[in-house]
Design an enzyme around this catalytic site. Structure first.
Site, PDB file in Angstrom:
ATOM      1  N   ALA A 278     -97.716 -15.344  13.963  1.00  0.00           N
ATOM      2  CA  ALA A 278     -98.574 -15.196  14.038  1.00  0.00           C
ATOM      3  C   ALA A 278     -99.207 -13.509  14.118  1.00  0.00           C
ATOM      4  CB  ALA A 278     -99.190 -14.925  16.102  1.00  0.00           C
TER       5      ALA A 278
ATOM      6  N   ASN B 175     -92.193 -14.309  19.989  1.00  0.00           N
ATOM      7  CA  ASN B 175     -91.252 -14.726  18.867  1.00  0.00           C
ATOM      8  C   ASN B 175     -91.715 -13.866  17.435  1.00  0.00           C
ATOM      9  OD1 ASN B 175     -89.837 -17.797  19.313  1.00  0.00           O
ATOM     10  ND2 ASN B 175     -91.499 -18.038  19.566  1.00  0.00           N
TER      11      ASN B 175
ATOM     12  N   HIS C 218    -101.538  -8.860  18.739  1.00  0.00           N
ATOM     13  CA  HIS C 218    -100.632  -7.526  18.638  1.00  0.00           C
ATOM     14  C   HIS C 218    -101.178  -7.227  17.872  1.00  0.00           C
ATOM     15  CE1 HIS C 218     -97.894 -11.303  19.844  1.00  0.00           C
ATOM     16  NE2 HIS C 218     -98.381 -12.565  18.681  1.00  0.00           N
TER      17      HIS C 218
HETATM   18  N1  LIG Z   1     -93.246 -17.476  14.890  1.00  0.00           N
HETATM   19  C1  LIG Z   1     -94.165 -17.643  15.989  1.00  0.00           C
HETATM   20  O1  LIG Z   1     -94.769 -16.528  15.606  1.00  0.00           O
HETATM   21  C2  LIG Z   1     -94.877 -18.635  16.693  1.00  0.00           C
HETATM   22  C3  LIG Z   1     -95.537 -18.827  17.017  1.00  0.00           C
HETATM   23  C4  LIG Z   1     -95.679 -19.489  17.464  1.00  0.00           C
HETATM   24  C5  LIG Z   1     -95.063 -20.384  18.482  1.00  0.00           C
HETATM   25  N2  LIG Z   1     -93.892 -20.662  17.651  1.00  0.00           N
HETATM   26  C6  LIG Z   1     -92.779 -21.587  18.317  1.00  0.00           C
HETATM   27  O2  LIG Z   1     -93.045 -22.204  18.168  1.00  0.00           O
HETATM   28  C7  LIG Z   1     -92.383 -23.277  18.531  1.00  0.00           C
HETATM   29  C8  LIG Z   1     -93.249 -24.089  18.403  1.00  0.00           C
HETATM   30  O3  LIG Z   1     -94.472 -24.170  18.740  1.00  0.00           O
HETATM   31  P1  LIG Z   1     -95.212 -24.846  19.111  1.00  0.00           P
HETATM   32  O4  LIG Z   1     -97.059 -24.472  19.702  1.00  0.00           O
HETATM   33  O5  LIG Z   1     -95.344 -26.339  18.746  1.00  0.00           O
HETATM   34  O6  LIG Z   1     -95.040 -25.981  20.691  1.00  0.00           O
HETATM   35  P2  LIG Z   1     -95.589 -27.150  21.574  1.00  0.00           P
HETATM   36  O7  LIG Z   1     -94.967 -26.626  22.988  1.00  0.00           O
HETATM   37  O8  LIG Z   1     -96.946 -27.269  21.657  1.00  0.00           O
HETATM   38  O9  LIG Z   1     -94.537 -28.580  21.230  1.00  0.00           O
HETATM   39  C9  LIG Z   1     -92.964 -27.909  21.073  1.00  0.00           C
HETATM   40  C10 LIG Z   1     -92.750 -29.212  20.670  1.00  0.00           C
HETATM   41  O10 LIG Z   1     -91.210 -29.354  20.399  1.00  0.00           O
HETATM   42  C11 LIG Z   1     -90.460 -30.039  22.052  1.00  0.00           C
HETATM   43  N3  LIG Z   1     -88.783 -29.503  21.851  1.00  0.00           N
HETATM   44  C12 LIG Z   1     -88.460 -28.759  22.981  1.00  0.00           C
HETATM   45  N4  LIG Z   1     -87.173 -28.739  23.063  1.00  0.00           N
HETATM   46  C13 LIG Z   1     -86.388 -29.320  22.205  1.00  0.00           C
HETATM   47  C14 LIG Z   1     -85.906 -29.869  21.568  1.00  0.00           C
HETATM   48  N5  LIG Z   1     -84.725 -29.435  21.706  1.00  0.00           N
HETATM   49  N6  LIG Z   1     -85.807 -30.312  20.353  1.00  0.00           N
HETATM   50  C15 LIG Z   1     -86.184 -31.382  19.872  1.00  0.00           C
HETATM   51  N7  LIG Z   1     -87.633 -31.249  20.384  1.00  0.00           N
HETATM   52  C16 LIG Z   1     -87.762 -30.605  21.262  1.00  0.00           C
HETATM   53  C17 LIG Z   1     -91.933 -30.208  23.009  1.00  0.00           C
HETATM   54  O11 LIG Z   1     -91.238 -32.029  23.823  1.00  0.00           O
HETATM   55  C18 LIG Z   1     -92.966 -30.416  22.440  1.00  0.00           C
HETATM   56  O12 LIG Z   1     -92.761 -31.669  21.119  1.00  0.00           O
HETATM   57  C19 LIG Z   1     -92.119 -22.861  19.715  1.00  0.00           C
HETATM   58  O13 LIG Z   1     -90.697 -22.215  20.146  1.00  0.00           O
HETATM   59  C20 LIG Z   1     -93.130 -21.376  19.877  1.00  0.00           C
HETATM   60  O14 LIG Z   1     -92.971 -20.326  21.039  1.00  0.00           O
HETATM   61  C21 LIG Z   1     -93.980 -19.250  17.362  1.00  0.00           C
END
Ligand SMILES: NC(=O)c1ccc[n+]([C@@H]2O[C@H](COP(=O)([O-])OP(=O)(O)OC[C@H]3O[C@@H](n4cnc5c(N)ncnc54)[C@H](O)[C@@H]3O)[C@@H](O)[C@H]2O)c1
Length: 274
Positions: free
Chosen positions: A128, A196, A225
Site C-alpha cells: 500500500a 503490514n 500512509h
Molecule cells: N503488504 C501490504 O501492503 C498489505 C496490504 C493489504 C493487506 N495485506 C495483508 O494481506 C493479507 C490478505 O489480505 P486480504 O485483503 O486478501 O484479506 P482477506 O481477509 O480478504 O482474505 C484472507 C483470506 O485468507 C484466508 N486465511 C486466513 N488465514 C489463513 C491460513 N492460516 N491459511 C490459509 N488461508 C487463510 C481467509 O480465510 C481469507 O479467505 C492479510 O494478511 C493482509 O493484512 C498486506
C-alpha cells in the site's frame, strides 16, 4: 525469479480479497508465462468459490502440502499468523514465495536464512505504499529519523487486537484520535491486518529505528500512509491516499495492484526502478 519450468506454476494461499484478485489476473494476464496451479484457504468455501467463480477447471483446490508440491511460486495472501507455517513449507521445498502479510516475516526473520539455505527467493511487494526505491537508496547513507503515520477510519481497524488489549471499542471513536505511537513490532502485534507496510519498511531498511503512528479518523474514506525520512541524503516525504479494496476496507486497492505489478515485473525483460 522462478525459472524451473517453462510456464511457472503458481499456488495461492488465502483466497480472499487479494488472493481472489491475483488469481483472476494471473489467469487472464500472465498467459504463456505463468499458470494458476492450486488454491488453498483455511476456509475451503473460499477456495472452492474462487475456483468456481473464475471457471478455473484445471486448478486444484488443495491442501497446503499439495499446493506447495504443484507450485514453483507460492503467493501468501492469508494472514500474519499463516506466514511462518506457509513460508517454512514453501522454502524448505526450494520454491519461491511472495508474501503479502509482511508482518509475519518480521516476526520470523529466520525465514530469510531458510530461503538462502534452499536457494529460493522471497518477494515482498511495495503493497500500500510507494517510495521504497528512494528509501532503499537513502538507507545506503545515514538515516536519522524514519516515521510512518497511518490514518484509517475506525471501522477499518475493527477486529484488531488493539481494542481488546486497550479495553476500548472502535465505535467509541468520535474524533481524530492517535491510537498508537511506537515500534514496528508492537504496531504489527496490535494491528496485524492494518499496518503490514510498517513491516515492509522495517525489512527494507532494517538498521533504522522506525517509528509508527496509528491515527483513527472517523468518516475517512481513504487509507492514508505518510512516510517521512531525514538523513545524510536529505529529506523525503511520501503520502499515499489509498482507496480501500472493494469488499475489504482494511486492504488498500493499491496493495492488490502492487502485487500484480511485481508479478508482471518477474516475467518482464525490462526492470524499471531500483
Ligand atoms: N503488504 C501490504 O501492503 C498489505 C496490504 C493489504 C493487506 N495485506 C495483508 O494481506 C493479507 C490478505 O489480505 P486480504 O485483503 O486478501 O484479506 P482477506 O481477509 O480478504 O482474505 C484472507 C483470506 O485468507 C484466508 N486465511 C486466513 N488465514 C489463513 C491460513 N492460516 N491459511 C490459509 N488461508 C487463510 C481467509 O480465510 C481469507 O479467505 C492479510 O494478511 C493482509 O493484512 C498486506
Amino acid at each position: 525469479m522462478p525459472e524451473k519450468r517453462t510456464v511457472v506454476q503458481i499456488g495461492i494461499v488465502g483466497c480472499g480479497t487479494i488472493g481472489g484478485e491475483l488469481a483472476g489476473w494471473i489467469h487472464t494476464h500472465l498467459k504463456n508465462k505463468a499458470m494458476l496451479a492450486a488454491l488453498y484457504d483455511l476456509n475451503p468455501s473460499q477456495s472452492n468459490h474462487l475456483k468456481k467463480s473464475l471457471s478455473l477447471t484445471s486448478v486444484l483446490v488443495a491442501s497446503l502440502e499439495q499446493l506447495v508440491a504443484k507450485s514453483d511460486l507460492v503467493i501468501e495472501a492469508a494472514s500474519v499468523e499463516a506466514v511462518p507455517l506457509v513460508a517454512k513449507k514453501v522454502l524448505q521445498e526450494g520454491k519461491d514465495l511472495l508474501v503479502m502479510s509482511v508482518g509475519g516475516l518480521l516476526q520470523n526473520q529466520g525465514l530469510v536464512a531458510l530461503a538462502q539455505e534452499h536457494g529460493c527467493r522471497i518477494y515482498i511487494p511495495s503493497g500500500a505504499i510507494g517510495g521504497l526505491d528512494a528509501i532503499k537508496g537513502a538507507a545506503l547513507s545515514k538515516i536519522d529519523t524514519a516515521l510512518l503515520t497511518t490514518r484509517k477510519a475506525p471501522e477499518a481497524l475493527a477486529g484488531a487486537p488493539y481494542w481488546e488489549e486497550k479495553q476500548k471499542e472502535w465505535q467509541s471513536i468520535s474524533e481524530e484520535t492517535v491510537l498508537f505511537e511506537g515500534e514496528v513490532t508492537e504496531a504489527i502485534h496490535l494491528f496485524p491486518k492494518n499496518i503490514n507496510v510498517s513491516a515492509t519498511l522495517q525489512l527494507a531498511v532494517p538498521d533504522v529505528d522506525w517509528k509508527v503512528k496509528m491515527i483513527a479518523v472517523p468518516g475517512l474514506r481513504r487509507n492514508i500512509h505518510e512516510i517521512q525520512i531525514e538523513g545524510e541524503s536529505g529529506k523525503m516525504v511520501f503520502r499515499m491516499e489509498n482507496i480501500p479494496a472493494p469488499g475489504n476496507p482494511k486492504t488498500s486497492y493499491l496493495a492488490v495492484l502492487s502485487a500484480k505489478a511485481l508479478l508482471e515485473e518477474m516475467f518482464s525483460s525490462v526492470r524499471i526502478g531500483s
